[in-house]
Scaffold this active site. Structure first.
Site, PDB file in Angstrom:
ATOM      1  N   SER A 189     -26.683  52.096 -29.879  1.00 32.53           N
ATOM      2  CA  SER A 189     -26.613  51.324 -31.048  1.00 32.53           C
ATOM      3  C   SER A 189     -25.505  50.035 -30.877  1.00 32.53           C
ATOM      4  CB  SER A 189     -25.818  52.459 -31.897  1.00 32.53           C
ATOM      5  OG  SER A 189     -24.814  52.779 -31.692  1.00 32.53           O
ATOM      6  N   HIS A 217     -30.865  56.237 -33.885  1.00 30.64           N
ATOM      7  CA  HIS A 217     -30.716  54.840 -34.664  1.00 30.64           C
ATOM      8  C   HIS A 217     -32.402  54.027 -34.534  1.00 30.64           C
ATOM      9  CE1 HIS A 217     -26.571  53.804 -34.988  1.00 30.64           C
ATOM     10  NE2 HIS A 217     -26.546  54.634 -33.669  1.00 30.64           N
ATOM     11  N   LYS A 248     -28.803  57.793 -41.659  1.00 30.99           N
ATOM     12  CA  LYS A 248     -29.077  56.465 -41.492  1.00 30.99           C
ATOM     13  C   LYS A 248     -30.254  55.810 -42.317  1.00 30.99           C
ATOM     14  CE  LYS A 248     -26.110  56.028 -37.045  1.00 30.99           C
ATOM     15  NZ  LYS A 248     -25.501  57.353 -37.446  1.00 30.99           N
TER      16      LYS A 248
END
Length: 407
Positions: A189, A217, A248
């Site tokens: 990330s 991610h 996320k």
């Protein structure tokens, strides 16, 4: 010992190095993301645009997610009331795990309170299941993976980041009969680069190793149903354990692993981080399940997010800024100094209402400090224009300050 003095020394060291972290008190407004209210230390308020959030697709305020959470809240109340083994398993938890298993094409999934806990608990438990296990871990793996590997008490090998040749050397040097596991990420990330999934799977097959991938991610973001980079590349079936997050792209909270039913059963039966933790509130599990289900068919959001990322990279690069572009949706701007990085962040917030948090050591190595922008489908052209103009105005100012400091 003078405990107060020791605390002063520890905190003072962070201030001296320019990497003391401060909380920015913001209030997200339903339906308005990425716009929010910044509550300043002096009690006043200002409108800001959040550019460093991990709600990559804006699902944290999506009507489908909110409706599912309201329904579960009204039906069951606030908390789960216990651990998964003691009254804390509800229909919402089992539905969420079924959605996740289906997403990744696995027999089962196991939900944790966060992806950090999922990584830590799973990786620290695996040596109990496979005595003598050696874990081969990428040097830039997330802190949660590092902690899990460190705590498990077993053998570990650290291979240079994305260096498949080095990984091969380490695998070849160990006894072929000893159980092995390769732990890596699909997207790292901080630089936004991709792990060499196929090459690692090939090595795992050659040396009889299990594979463990962190798709935190990438889930929701890549692949035809949002299962991650491994799905995009047609490699999900070659991964033994997939780790993901619900906090996320899915916009809610929690983490999970997906694997065979037997692997999940063993982890849930032996991992203290799962056994002794109160389960997610039912409303959270319901919202997460709704988000996972929705994003399986929401390619338009993934496409719009990738478009926003490409436009922002192109325009910032056009200003001559040092963009780190490894092809993913993450847009890091290299600054290289913690004091200047914090200064840029503060000026963007104070002068332009743009909130992007500085990323300093230990999250990234010293000398690689950066601002990390995370564009989403709800960052429209006006928001992108504002960022570009602000960075154009401030970058030269900060460069001048850097030059004066060197002189």
């Amino acid at each position: 010992m003078n405990y107060e003095a020791a605390l002063d020394t520890a905190i003072g060291r962070l201030h001296d190095e320019g990497r003391y972290r401060t909380f920015i008190d913001i209030e997200r407004r339903k339906g308005a993301y990425p716009h929010a209210i910044w509550r300043k230390p002096d009690g006043t308020e200002a409108d800001i645009t959040v550019w460093c959030g991990n709600d990559y697709l804006g699902m944290g305020q999506h009507p489908v997610v909110l409706a599912a959470m309201h329904e579960a809240l009204d039906a069951t109340g606030a908390g789960s009331g216990g651990t998964r083994n003691i009254s804390g398993t509800t229909v919402y938890h089992t539905q969420l795990e079924a959605e996740l298993a289906d997403l990744h094409g696995k027999e089962a999934a196991l939900v944790f309170t966060s992806a950090y806990i999922a990584n830590d608990a799973t990786l620290s438990t695996l040596p109990k299941l496979f005595p003598g296990l050696i874990i081969y871990s990428d040097a830039l793996n997330h802190a949660s993976m590092i902690e899990g590997v460190r705590r498990n008490g077993g053998a570990k090998r650290i291979f240079r980041h994305n260096d498949v040749a080095h990984l091969r050397e380490l695998l070849a040097a160990d006894d072929p009969s000893i159980p092995k596991l390769i732990a890596f990420e699909s997207i790292y990330s901080m630089d936004g680069d991709f792990g060499p999934i196929k090459a690692i799977c090939d090595l795992a097959d050659e040396f009889g190793a299990l594979t463990y991938i962190d798709e935190v991610h990438a889930v929701g973001m890549y692949g035809p149903r949002g299962a991650g980079v491994a799905e995009r590349d047609g490699l999900m079936g070659r991964i033994d354990i997939i780790n993901g997050t619900l906090a996320k792209a899915y916009g809610v909270f929690g983490g999970y692993i997906a694997a065979t039913a037997k692997m999940v059963d063993a982890v849930r039966s032996y991992a203290p981080g799962f056994i002794f933790t109160t389960s997610l509130p039912p409303a959270v599990a319901a919202g997460a399940a709704a988000s996972v289900r929705y994003l399986k068919t929401a390619q338009h959001l993934r496409d719009a997010q990738q478009t926003a990322a490409r436009i922002l990279k192109l325009r910032l690069r056009g200003l001559g800024l040092p963009i780190i572009d490894n092809g993913s949706h993450i847009v890091p701007v290299h600054v290289g100094n913690p004091i200047h990085c914090k200064m840029l962040s503060d000026m963007l917030l104070d002068q332009f209402g743009i909130y992007v948090q500085p990323i300093n050591f230990p999250t990234v190595p010293r000398g690689t400090e950066r601002l990390r922008f995370t564009p989403s489908p709800v960052h429209d052209s006006l928001a992108i224009d504002a960022v570009v103009k602000a960075m154009d105005a401030l970058w030269g100012h900060c460069a001048l300050n850097r030059a004066e400091a060197v002189a």
